[in-house]
Each structure stands twice: as structure tokens, then as C-alpha cells.
Motif scaffolding. Sequence first.
Motif, PDB file in Angstrom:
ATOM      1  N   SER A 228      37.030  33.261  49.595  1.00  0.00           N
ATOM      2  CA  SER A 228      36.481  34.562  49.210  1.00  0.00           C
ATOM      3  C   SER A 228      35.892  35.210  50.446  1.00  0.00           C
ATOM      4  CB  SER A 228      35.410  34.391  48.135  1.00  0.00           C
ATOM      5  OG  SER A 228      35.964  33.857  46.951  1.00  0.00           O
TER       6      SER A 228
ATOM      7  N   SER B 291      40.820  32.989  39.696  1.00  0.00           N
ATOM      8  CA  SER B 291      40.719  34.235  40.440  1.00  0.00           C
ATOM      9  C   SER B 291      41.035  35.430  39.547  1.00  0.00           C
ATOM     10  CB  SER B 291      41.662  34.207  41.649  1.00  0.00           C
ATOM     11  OG  SER B 291      41.577  35.404  42.386  1.00  0.00           O
TER      12      SER B 291
ATOM     13  N   TRP C  75      34.731  38.260  43.379  1.00  0.00           N
ATOM     14  CA  TRP C  75      35.339  39.582  43.520  1.00  0.00           C
ATOM     15  C   TRP C  75      34.244  40.636  43.433  1.00  0.00           C
ATOM     16  CZ3 TRP C  75      40.464  41.067  44.311  1.00  0.00           C
ATOM     17  CH2 TRP C  75      41.409  40.023  44.305  1.00  0.00           C
TER      18      TRP C  75
ATOM     19  N   SER D 245      35.417  31.544  42.635  1.00  0.00           N
ATOM     20  CA  SER D 245      36.033  32.813  43.028  1.00  0.00           C
ATOM     21  C   SER D 245      34.971  33.901  43.020  1.00  0.00           C
ATOM     22  CB  SER D 245      37.159  33.171  42.055  1.00  0.00           C
ATOM     23  OG  SER D 245      37.715  34.443  42.357  1.00  0.00           O
TER      24      SER D 245
ATOM     25  N   GLU E 164      38.432  38.449  38.805  1.00  0.00           N
ATOM     26  CA  GLU E 164      38.773  39.826  39.159  1.00  0.00           C
ATOM     27  C   GLU E 164      38.783  40.733  37.930  1.00  0.00           C
ATOM     28  OE1 GLU E 164      42.188  42.458  41.487  1.00  0.00           O
ATOM     29  OE2 GLU E 164      42.650  40.404  40.874  1.00  0.00           O
TER      30      GLU E 164
ATOM     31  N   TYR F  76      36.817  39.803  47.884  1.00  0.00           N
ATOM     32  CA  TYR F  76      38.018  39.400  47.163  1.00  0.00           C
ATOM     33  C   TYR F  76      38.272  37.915  47.429  1.00  0.00           C
ATOM     34  CZ  TYR F  76      40.557  39.342  51.606  1.00  0.00           C
ATOM     35  OH  TYR F  76      40.963  39.054  52.882  1.00  0.00           O
TER      36      TYR F  76
ATOM     37  N   GLU G 122      29.808  42.402  41.267  1.00  0.00           N
ATOM     38  CA  GLU G 122      30.393  41.236  41.911  1.00  0.00           C
ATOM     39  C   GLU G 122      30.221  39.938  41.113  1.00  0.00           C
ATOM     40  OE1 GLU G 122      28.620  40.037  45.635  1.00  0.00           O
ATOM     41  OE2 GLU G 122      26.924  41.369  45.338  1.00  0.00           O
TER      42      GLU G 122
END
Length: 278
Positions: free
Chosen positions: A93, A125, A241, A239, A129, A109, A211
Motif C-alpha cells: 500500500s 484489496s 485505499w 490493504s 477499495e 492505493y 481511507e
Amino acid sequence: MVEIKTPEQLAKMREAGLVVAAIHKATREAAVPGATTKDLDDVARKVLDEHGAKSNFLGYGGFPATICTSKNEVVVHGIPSEDVVLEDGDIISIDCGAIVDGWHGDAAYTAFVGSGHAPELIELSRVTEESMWAGIAAMKQGNRLVDVSKAIESYIRRQPRPATGKYGIIEDYGGHGIGTQMHMEPHLLNYVERRRGRGPKLVPGFCLAIEPMVSLGTPRTEVLEDDWTVITTDGTWSSHWEHSVAVTEAGPLVLTAPDGGKAKLAEMGITAAPDPLG
């Protein structure tokens, strides 16, 4: 306590957001087996220089690099190093920001290094996301801060459980206001905590860095001896994002997405705000 931006100020934040998007593109291309996380930091520095922008990470609270590079079980705030080499099958990340004329952009990301990734990592992921986009979709006039938290958590909770048994929504870190500073009020939880109430109302000019951080196990973390690197306490991979987003009268404006979020929001039946830069 919440900083509300004018349309002219949002245009400056959009400029910063596009620099962040350029860093994402360049570092994603550079995140290959054999590269070090220091290599990725060098790439980010070059992009900032090319755009005449400043890093909002370098020196922040003493942070020694331009981006955060968080590999595998590292959730957030990983420090780039020549000693951390990317290997086939890793996930990483990358979190970064930029300042343009005093206005900030911030986004993250998760990238897949090489090939042959386990299906549960790909799904991790995706879930992270998509939960971010669920939160972005909740950034509309009349909603309150808790509606963004609820949208993120609800999306994650609705997903089929991974082979590891559960998704852990990281408890100690979340989103935040953004504008003339990188981290501002309000703090955004990625889950609903009833005692916090509903939070402030979302009005045009209200900006958040949304986030979610999700692991394949525990929601709990610990900080390593460098006082920055955050890992999951059970060693499960995670993960992260993030996008910086503004509420406008015409809909959400994803400040750090190349297209302002138009394509993804259209898939969700939502009209994104026009790009203030045209």
C-alpha cells in the motif's frame, strides 16, 4: 472546527490531487519484483519536482520520506528503505500527498507485485477499495459524518467471509479532514461507534480524506520500534485505499482521482461534480 472551502479553494485542492494521482501512476509502474521501497520514494520525489509541488509527508512529525510504503502485514506508515525489496506475490500500500499553493491532497492505493496472488488477497484489496467508494458515495449534502462511516463498515460487513475467517476493520486509524493542513478535524472512523454521535453535517466545501484499512484477521495493530511502522498484531496482511473528496452542490468531487471520480460514481448511479479545472 471544520474548514469549509470555497470553489476557488477546491480548485487548488484539485491541482494538488492531480499531483497525487500522478505519483500513484508512477509508483504503480515502478512497484515490480526487485525494486526497493526506497526506489518508489525516489520516483515520488521526481514527480513532485516535475509538478513544482511539495511533499506533505516529508518531515511531518519527523517522518523521513516522501511516501509511506506498507508491505504485506504493514498496515500504514511504512518507511521506504533500501533494505525492503519487493518480491513476487507481495502486496504493497502506497500512501502519499502533495501541497500546491498551501492546499493539500492525500490518497493511497494497494498494488500487487508480480503475479500469482492468492484469491483472498485480491478480494481483500477489492473489498477495501469498494468500501472506500461506498464512503465516497455517502459524501452528499444533508448527510452527516457518521453516514460515511456507516457506508464503509456496512459494505465490508456484507461481503462473504475470507478463508481466514473475517475481515478486520482497523480500529486505531481512519480518515480525516483535509485542506490547509493534511490532517484536520473531523476524524473519520471506518466503522460506527455509537457514543460518538452523528458528527457534523456535510455541506458544500466539506472535504474528507476517506481511507479504510482492512486486514485478513485482527482489527488491532501495534507500532514498531521506529515509532512509525504499523503492523497487524496477528501478522495477517492488510490493504489500504484512500481518496480526498469534497462535497459540492453538484455531487461528490474526488479530488485525487484522475477523472474526479466520474466513471466509478456513474457505475453506482451517482453524478460526480464537474471538474473545477475543466
